[in-house]
Design a protein around this motif. Sequence first.
Motif, PDB file in Angstrom:
ATOM      1  N   GLY A  99      32.481  61.502  42.063  1.00 40.16           N
ATOM      2  CA  GLY A  99      33.825  60.969  42.231  1.00 40.16           C
ATOM      3  C   GLY A  99      34.100  59.847  41.250  1.00 40.16           C
ATOM      4  N   VAL A 100      35.385  59.583  41.038  1.00 38.90           N
ATOM      5  CA  VAL A 100      35.815  58.491  40.176  1.00 38.90           C
ATOM      6  C   VAL A 100      36.946  57.745  40.866  1.00 38.90           C
ATOM      7  N   GLY A 101      37.180  56.514  40.430  1.00 41.14           N
ATOM      8  CA  GLY A 101      38.287  55.722  40.952  1.00 41.14           C
ATOM      9  C   GLY A 101      38.916  54.902  39.849  1.00 41.14           C
ATOM     10  N   ASP A 102      40.236  54.835  39.864  1.00 41.23           N
ATOM     11  CA  ASP A 102      40.967  54.045  38.882  1.00 41.23           C
ATOM     12  C   ASP A 102      41.894  53.069  39.582  1.00 41.23           C
ATOM     13  N   TYR A 103      42.047  51.886  38.993  1.00 41.35           N
ATOM     14  CA  TYR A 103      43.027  50.931  39.490  1.00 41.35           C
ATOM     15  C   TYR A 103      44.402  51.364  38.995  1.00 41.35           C
ATOM     16  N   GLY A 104      45.350  51.574  39.904  1.00 38.91           N
ATOM     17  CA  GLY A 104      46.686  51.997  39.515  1.00 38.91           C
ATOM     18  C   GLY A 104      47.700  51.769  40.614  1.00 38.91           C
ATOM     19  N   PRO A 105      48.327  50.582  40.665  1.00 42.99           N
ATOM     20  CA  PRO A 105      49.357  50.333  41.681  1.00 42.99           C
ATOM     21  C   PRO A 105      50.551  51.258  41.479  1.00 42.99           C
ATOM     22  N   LEU A 106      51.275  51.509  42.545  1.00 40.97           N
ATOM     23  CA  LEU A 106      52.490  52.302  42.457  1.00 40.97           C
ATOM     24  C   LEU A 106      53.430  51.689  41.426  1.00 40.97           C
TER      25      LEU A 106
ATOM     26  N   ARG B 122      41.399  51.621  54.642  1.00 44.05           N
ATOM     27  CA  ARG B 122      41.894  50.267  54.399  1.00 44.05           C
ATOM     28  C   ARG B 122      43.021  50.328  53.382  1.00 44.05           C
ATOM     29  N   ALA B 123      43.932  49.378  53.468  1.00 43.71           N
ATOM     30  CA  ALA B 123      45.000  49.284  52.476  1.00 43.71           C
ATOM     31  C   ALA B 123      44.532  48.405  51.331  1.00 43.71           C
ATOM     32  N   VAL B 124      44.009  49.031  50.288  1.00 45.39           N
ATOM     33  CA  VAL B 124      43.548  48.292  49.121  1.00 45.39           C
ATOM     34  C   VAL B 124      44.574  48.485  48.011  1.00 45.39           C
ATOM     35  N   PRO B 125      45.413  47.499  47.733  1.00 48.62           N
ATOM     36  CA  PRO B 125      46.432  47.658  46.698  1.00 48.62           C
ATOM     37  C   PRO B 125      45.825  48.088  45.368  1.00 48.62           C
ATOM     38  N   GLY B 126      46.448  49.086  44.773  1.00 44.67           N
ATOM     39  CA  GLY B 126      45.984  49.576  43.485  1.00 44.67           C
ATOM     40  C   GLY B 126      45.075  50.777  43.557  1.00 44.67           C
TER      41      GLY B 126
ATOM     42  N   GLN C  59      42.897  39.929  36.618  1.00 44.53           N
ATOM     43  CA  GLN C  59      42.475  38.600  37.052  1.00 44.53           C
ATOM     44  C   GLN C  59      43.562  38.003  37.939  1.00 44.53           C
ATOM     45  N   GLY C  60      43.110  37.402  39.037  1.00 39.19           N
ATOM     46  CA  GLY C  60      44.075  36.830  39.980  1.00 39.19           C
ATOM     47  C   GLY C  60      44.477  37.799  41.054  1.00 39.19           C
ATOM     48  N   ASP C  61      44.073  39.074  40.908  1.00 36.36           N
ATOM     49  CA  ASP C  61      44.428  40.090  41.902  1.00 36.36           C
ATOM     50  C   ASP C  61      43.226  40.434  42.773  1.00 36.36           C
ATOM     51  N   GLN C  62      42.093  39.756  42.531  1.00 38.03           N
ATOM     52  CA  GLN C  62      40.870  40.093  43.247  1.00 38.03           C
ATOM     53  C   GLN C  62      40.749  39.257  44.521  1.00 38.03           C
ATOM     54  N   SER C  63      41.732  39.384  45.382  1.00 39.53           N
ATOM     55  CA  SER C  63      41.700  38.713  46.673  1.00 39.53           C
ATOM     56  C   SER C  63      40.836  39.495  47.636  1.00 39.53           C
ATOM     57  N   THR C  64      40.639  38.963  48.830  1.00 42.54           N
ATOM     58  CA  THR C  64      39.833  39.670  49.823  1.00 42.54           C
ATOM     59  C   THR C  64      40.421  41.035  50.127  1.00 42.54           C
ATOM     60  N   VAL C  65      41.764  41.128  50.156  1.00 43.41           N
ATOM     61  CA  VAL C  65      42.402  42.408  50.469  1.00 43.41           C
ATOM     62  C   VAL C  65      42.270  43.378  49.312  1.00 43.41           C
ATOM     63  N   ALA C  66      42.451  42.888  48.089  1.00 45.12           N
ATOM     64  CA  ALA C  66      42.480  43.782  46.939  1.00 45.12           C
ATOM     65  C   ALA C  66      41.097  44.148  46.429  1.00 45.12           C
ATOM     66  N   ASP C  67      40.115  43.353  46.756  1.00 43.29           N
ATOM     67  CA  ASP C  67      38.770  43.543  46.232  1.00 43.29           C
ATOM     68  C   ASP C  67      38.064  44.677  46.967  1.00 43.29           C
ATOM     69  N   PRO C  68      37.751  45.805  46.275  1.00 40.39           N
ATOM     70  CA  PRO C  68      37.105  46.928  46.949  1.00 40.39           C
ATOM     71  C   PRO C  68      35.663  46.652  47.360  1.00 40.39           C
ATOM     72  N   VAL C  69      35.081  45.558  46.866  1.00 43.20           N
ATOM     73  CA  VAL C  69      33.723  45.212  47.285  1.00 43.20           C
ATOM     74  C   VAL C  69      33.707  43.836  47.951  1.00 43.20           C
ATOM     75  N   ALA C  70      34.754  43.535  48.702  1.00 45.77           N
ATOM     76  CA  ALA C  70      34.829  42.257  49.408  1.00 45.77           C
ATOM     77  C   ALA C  70      33.720  42.163  50.447  1.00 45.77           C
ATOM     78  N   PRO C  71      33.300  40.918  50.788  1.00 41.27           N
ATOM     79  CA  PRO C  71      32.265  40.757  51.811  1.00 41.27           C
ATOM     80  C   PRO C  71      32.643  41.424  53.124  1.00 41.27           C
ATOM     81  N   THR C  72      31.660  41.944  53.811  1.00 42.42           N
ATOM     82  CA  THR C  72      31.852  42.626  55.085  1.00 42.42           C
ATOM     83  C   THR C  72      31.557  41.655  56.226  1.00 42.42           C
ATOM     84  N   PRO C  73      31.809  42.066  57.490  1.00 40.94           N
ATOM     85  CA  PRO C  73      31.426  41.214  58.612  1.00 40.94           C
ATOM     86  C   PRO C  73      29.939  40.850  58.621  1.00 40.94           C
TER      87      PRO C  73
END
Length: 250
Positions: A89-96, A142-146, A197-211
């Motif tokens: 599989g592959v993944g690309d960053y691409g917001p609507l 999860r809703a991961v923007p992009g 840069q600046g878009d890597q928030s907890t919501v947007a980050d696909p590898v954000a820390p887990t519980p």
Amino acid sequence: MGQLDGKTALVTGASTGIGLAIARRFAIEGATVYMTGRRKAELDTAVARVGSRGIGFQSDVSQLDDLDRLFALITERSGGLDIVVANAGVGDYGPLGTITEEEYEQTTSINLKGTIFTIQKALPLLSAGASVTLLSSSSALRAVPGLGVYAATKAAIRSLARTWAAELAGRGIRVNALTPGPVETPGSDELLAAFPQGDQSTVADPVAPTPLGRTGRPDEVAATALYLAGDDSSFTTGAELLVDGGATQI
């Protein structure tokens, strides 16, 4: 004795990351493992790490001619398959608003078309009681923007696991979805690097820390893949097993 002694397995996208970890674990447990990847140098290195039970085949799962050659080789050398893990599989960053046709075609061709035709072309080789595992992603939950297109393909893969589990139950073939969360892999690193840069928030980050306070390791996903491939999961089909550190549940 290993849990997969005498079994023959196929793991697509096995050059790095989760696919490589799964191939290594299967080989340790006694399986002969066919491994695919698009880049020959990476695939050769991966096969060397797996050892004598690993068999590499350079191919692109979105190319049906490549799949035909792959399954011709498996038929000639092994005669059949007991385990298939559709991991490529592959993944690309691409917001609507920024999605291009080229990016859409690449992501859907590899993730969705590749999964569909890998399993369809494997059908004649699958033994009674075989295990099929499809790799989804917590991004589908999860809703991961992009990551809209990528997430959509992974949601479709989870749906396919349900449908195919029903269709293949008569042959005793089990089909399940394995859904990793944030896991440290080269692919995840490349995807994260594509976020502005600046878009890597907890919501947007696909590898954000887990519980659990950390990202996962490929070998942790491989342990669940082993469970789905082996006899311990003989009464498990149509299911989705999450290995996400609680990211989608807590």
